[in-house]
Scaffold this active site. Structure first.
Site, PDB file in Angstrom:
ATOM      1  N   LYS A  18      54.464  70.854  56.327  1.00  0.00           N
ATOM      2  CA  LYS A  18      53.214  71.178  55.661  1.00  0.00           C
ATOM      3  C   LYS A  18      53.270  72.588  55.433  1.00  0.00           C
ATOM      4  CE  LYS A  18      49.226  69.068  54.524  1.00  0.00           C
ATOM      5  NZ  LYS A  18      48.796  67.899  54.103  1.00  0.00           N
TER       6      LYS A  18
ATOM      7  N   ASP B  89      47.761  69.402  48.273  1.00  0.00           N
ATOM      8  CA  ASP B  89      46.740  68.997  49.258  1.00  0.00           C
ATOM      9  C   ASP B  89      45.514  69.721  48.950  1.00  0.00           C
ATOM     10  OD1 ASP B  89      46.582  67.948  52.398  1.00  0.00           O
ATOM     11  OD2 ASP B  89      45.505  69.718  52.386  1.00  0.00           O
TER      12      ASP B  89
HETATM   13  P1  NDP Z   1      40.631  68.416  47.246  1.00  0.00           P
HETATM   14  O1  NDP Z   1      40.832  69.783  47.329  1.00  0.00           O
HETATM   15  O2  NDP Z   1      40.820  67.635  46.186  1.00  0.00           O
HETATM   16  O3  NDP Z   1      39.070  68.142  47.962  1.00  0.00           O
HETATM   17  C1  NDP Z   1      38.690  68.290  49.082  1.00  0.00           C
HETATM   18  C2  NDP Z   1      37.239  68.071  49.215  1.00  0.00           C
HETATM   19  O4  NDP Z   1      36.755  68.304  50.663  1.00  0.00           O
HETATM   20  C3  NDP Z   1      36.223  68.846  48.506  1.00  0.00           C
HETATM   21  O5  NDP Z   1      35.289  68.145  48.106  1.00  0.00           O
HETATM   22  C4  NDP Z   1      35.917  69.920  49.480  1.00  0.00           C
HETATM   23  O6  NDP Z   1      34.612  70.703  48.914  1.00  0.00           O
HETATM   24  C5  NDP Z   1      35.691  69.286  50.851  1.00  0.00           C
HETATM   25  N1  NDP Z   1      35.854  70.291  51.783  1.00  0.00           N
HETATM   26  C6  NDP Z   1      36.959  70.943  51.806  1.00  0.00           C
HETATM   27  N2  NDP Z   1      36.847  71.766  52.950  1.00  0.00           N
HETATM   28  C7  NDP Z   1      35.787  71.543  53.754  1.00  0.00           C
HETATM   29  C8  NDP Z   1      34.906  71.945  54.559  1.00  0.00           C
HETATM   30  N3  NDP Z   1      35.568  72.779  55.581  1.00  0.00           N
HETATM   31  N4  NDP Z   1      33.821  71.295  54.818  1.00  0.00           N
HETATM   32  C9  NDP Z   1      33.191  70.256  54.109  1.00  0.00           C
HETATM   33  N5  NDP Z   1      33.902  70.033  52.893  1.00  0.00           N
HETATM   34  C10 NDP Z   1      35.017  70.426  52.485  1.00  0.00           C
HETATM   35  O7  NDP Z   1      41.500  67.852  48.518  1.00  0.00           O
HETATM   36  P2  NDP Z   1      42.117  66.332  48.794  1.00  0.00           P
HETATM   37  O8  NDP Z   1      40.941  65.174  48.526  1.00  0.00           O
HETATM   38  O9  NDP Z   1      43.381  66.259  48.204  1.00  0.00           O
HETATM   39  O10 NDP Z   1      41.979  66.248  50.461  1.00  0.00           O
HETATM   40  C11 NDP Z   1      41.140  65.826  51.230  1.00  0.00           C
HETATM   41  C12 NDP Z   1      41.691  65.558  52.667  1.00  0.00           C
HETATM   42  O11 NDP Z   1      42.679  64.264  52.486  1.00  0.00           O
HETATM   43  C13 NDP Z   1      42.153  66.708  53.252  1.00  0.00           C
HETATM   44  O12 NDP Z   1      41.892  66.337  54.855  1.00  0.00           O
HETATM   45  C14 NDP Z   1      43.817  66.259  52.883  1.00  0.00           C
HETATM   46  O13 NDP Z   1      44.885  66.936  53.939  1.00  0.00           O
HETATM   47  C15 NDP Z   1      43.937  65.009  52.899  1.00  0.00           C
HETATM   48  N6  NDP Z   1      44.885  64.136  52.455  1.00  0.00           N
HETATM   49  C16 NDP Z   1      45.155  64.490  51.110  1.00  0.00           C
HETATM   50  C17 NDP Z   1      46.048  63.841  50.442  1.00  0.00           C
HETATM   51  C18 NDP Z   1      46.318  63.712  48.962  1.00  0.00           C
HETATM   52  O14 NDP Z   1      47.220  62.985  48.516  1.00  0.00           O
HETATM   53  N7  NDP Z   1      45.495  64.789  48.277  1.00  0.00           N
HETATM   54  C19 NDP Z   1      47.239  63.024  51.267  1.00  0.00           C
HETATM   55  C20 NDP Z   1      46.952  62.794  52.694  1.00  0.00           C
HETATM   56  C21 NDP Z   1      45.697  63.269  53.085  1.00  0.00           C
HETATM   57  P3  NDP Z   1      34.555  71.902  48.299  1.00  0.00           P
HETATM   58  O15 NDP Z   1      34.634  71.618  46.626  1.00  0.00           O
HETATM   59  O16 NDP Z   1      33.354  72.498  48.503  1.00  0.00           O
HETATM   60  O17 NDP Z   1      35.621  72.888  48.764  1.00  0.00           O
END
Ligand code: NDP
Length: 451
Positions: A130, A170
């Site tokens: 990562k 991510d």
């Molecule tokens: P994105 O950047 O597309 O979206 C992240 C979302 O989570 C946004 O809505 C963001 O809100 C919110 N968020 C981030 N940090 C916080 C916080 N501290 N408190 C509240 N909301 C928060 O990321 P992904 O959808 O790609 O990833 C989401 C999760 O899934 C992560 O844990 C990632 O590690 C996991 N994941 C992702 C994969 C992928 O293929 N993308 C694969 C496997 C796991 P805001 O816009 O306000 O920042």
């Protein structure tokens, strides 16, 4: 008797805490796995004598570097970048890059550790890694993001490679950022290789990669519900996040007949009792990803919804819940609230969204509860399929990939069942995922001897 036989669970965890001061997320992730693995270690004396768990919980290496870039006003900005290569026993390191101000070495070590087990569960040959940076893409112009990505890759390129380490996206790293970084890698090395996944379709990307994590988390949920003879038709779902994983999970729930009630971001959550339809999801995708907007703006667009600032959505009664935002976003009291309100299943789209107290609540209540390393493995699985397509220099059809994703998620469910089924029939998915992932990596490490 080997010396390590005398190290009990508490002693092991004391050592992890001592060696990793100020790294609470990493210690939390190791503890969650160790709680399940410890008794399983007794099934093979060599796991103890060869110190396998201790070795997996010590990254192969952590590369930390400076990333300098110039903002649009000509100011020099300095960020910190990392790549954590946790374990490559079963394949090249594989795992995403996160750009978010909350990124620390502890966060990336926890994610790389989790990724090691997750990747093993997919059945594909991928080790765990990562990386990322404390760079905050919010409020930055596209040119600033491009300059940052290029500078980041100018150091990262020497640590990665198609057979060495293959990063993906991510939080904060989507197709656009992958494009900038791939372009810079190609420019520096002069090579067109599958060194990153999540690429655009025009230059070696795979169909369904953007959808895979969210869709996979819902397929896993369906597998869990099927053990009770149920499906998603007519069920209400509470989802957190509004990024890649959350919106695709919502889309699949709607396709399978469920009703999505909530989405959220770091500002709070929206609750739409009428249900968040495909049309509304499309609006969220555009608004959040392309316009970088806030989820609260949903209420101005769709009058049926309300916005609650600064809160997570776990108090909204539902049949199923999918935390899809970030780590430690669902705490012990939230878990109690979900159970009290009759929630039947939780499938984690995010990595470690539930804290240890919450995990214990779900397991004690014998909920259908899938940890991220099992439920969100669909993303990395399709990344693995993207690597295979790059090696073969060809692209598979969407239907083939959809079927492969479904099969992989069913395979992970099967592993969890095999290692997690309890005497009373309850499937402890946390235990099943931890042991299933551990066994594969551990057995490969045993084959290599002390390296
Ligand atoms: P994105 O950047 O597309 O979206 C992240 C979302 O989570 C946004 O809505 C963001 O809100 C919110 N968020 C981030 N940090 C916080 C916080 N501290 N408190 C509240 N909301 C928060 O990321 P992904 O959808 O790609 O990833 C989401 C999760 O899934 C992560 O844990 C990632 O590690 C996991 N994941 C992702 C994969 C992928 O293929 N993308 C694969 C496997 C796991 P805001 O816009 O306000 O920042």
């Amino acid at each position: 008797m080997a010396v390590s036989d005398h190290v009990d669970f508490n002693g092991f965890m004391e050592g992890v805490k001592r060696r990793n001061p100020y790294q609470p997320e990493f210690v939390q992730a190791v503890q969650e796995v160790a709680e399940d693995i410890y008794s399983f270690l007794d099934t093979n004396e060599e796991y103890h004598s060869q110190q396998i768990l201790r070795r997996i919980a010590e990254p192969d290496r952590v590369v930390s570097f400076r990333v300098c870039w110039e903002d649009d006003n000509g100011n020099v900005r300095v960020q910190r970048g990392w790549r954590v290569q946790n374990n490559n026993a079963i394949g090249p390191y594989k795992g995403g890059l996160r750009f978010h101000p909350s990124v620390t070495e502890s966060v990336l070590k926890f994610l790389a550790f989790e990724q090691t087990f997750k990747n093993a569960l997919t059945g594909l040959p991928m080790g765990g890694g990562k990386g990322g940076s404390n760079f905050n893409p919010k409020g930055k112009s596209v040119r600033e993001i491009q300059r940052f990505c290029q500078s980041f890759m100018t150091e990262l390129y020497r640590h990665i490679g198609a057979d060495v380490d293959v990063p993906a996206g991510d939080i904060g790293v989507g197709g656009r950022e992958i494009g900038f970084m791939f372009g810079q890698y190609k420019r520096i090395t002069g090579q067109f290789t599958g060194v990153l996944t999540g690429k655009g379709l025009e230059y070696g990307g795979s169909l369904i990669r953007p959808e895979a994590t969210g869709y996979g988390a819902v397929y896993f949920l369906m597998n869990m519900l099927a053990t009770k003879g149920q499906d998603l038709v007519g069920k209400t779902a509470v989802i957190s996040g509004s990024g890649n994983v959350a919106t695709h999970a919502a889309e699949k729930i709607v396709q399978l007949g469920g009703k999505v009630l909530t989405l959220s971001d770091s500002g709070g959550f929206i609750h739409d009792p009428d249900g968040i339809s495909q049309e509304k999801i499309d609006w969220v995708k555009t608004h959040k990803t392309h316009r970088r907007g806030r989820i609260e703006d949903y209420c101005a667009e769709f009058k049926s919804a309300t916005f609650t600032a600064g809160k997570t959505p776990w108090g909204v009664p539902c049949d199923v819940a999918l935390p899809c935002a970030t780590q430690n976003e669902l705490l012990g009291d939230d878990a109690k609230e979900l159970v009290k309100n009759g929630c039947k299943a939780v499938s984690e789209g995010a990595n470690m969204p539930t804290d240890l107290a919450g995990v214990h609540v779900f397991r004690d209540a014998k909920l259908l509860y899938a940890p991220g390393k099992a439920a969100n493995a669909g993303g990395v699985a399709v990344s693995g399929l993207e690597m295979s397509q790059n090696s073969e220099r060809r692209s598979w059809k969407e239907e083939e990939l959809q079927q492969m994703l479904k099969d992989i998620m069913a395979g992970i469910h099967k592993s969890c069942e095999t290692y997690g089924r309890q005497g009373d029939g309850y499937i402890d998915y946390v235990k099943g995922a931890n042991i299933g992932g551990f066994k594969k990596v551990a057995d490969a490490m045993l084959a290599f001897g002390v390296v």
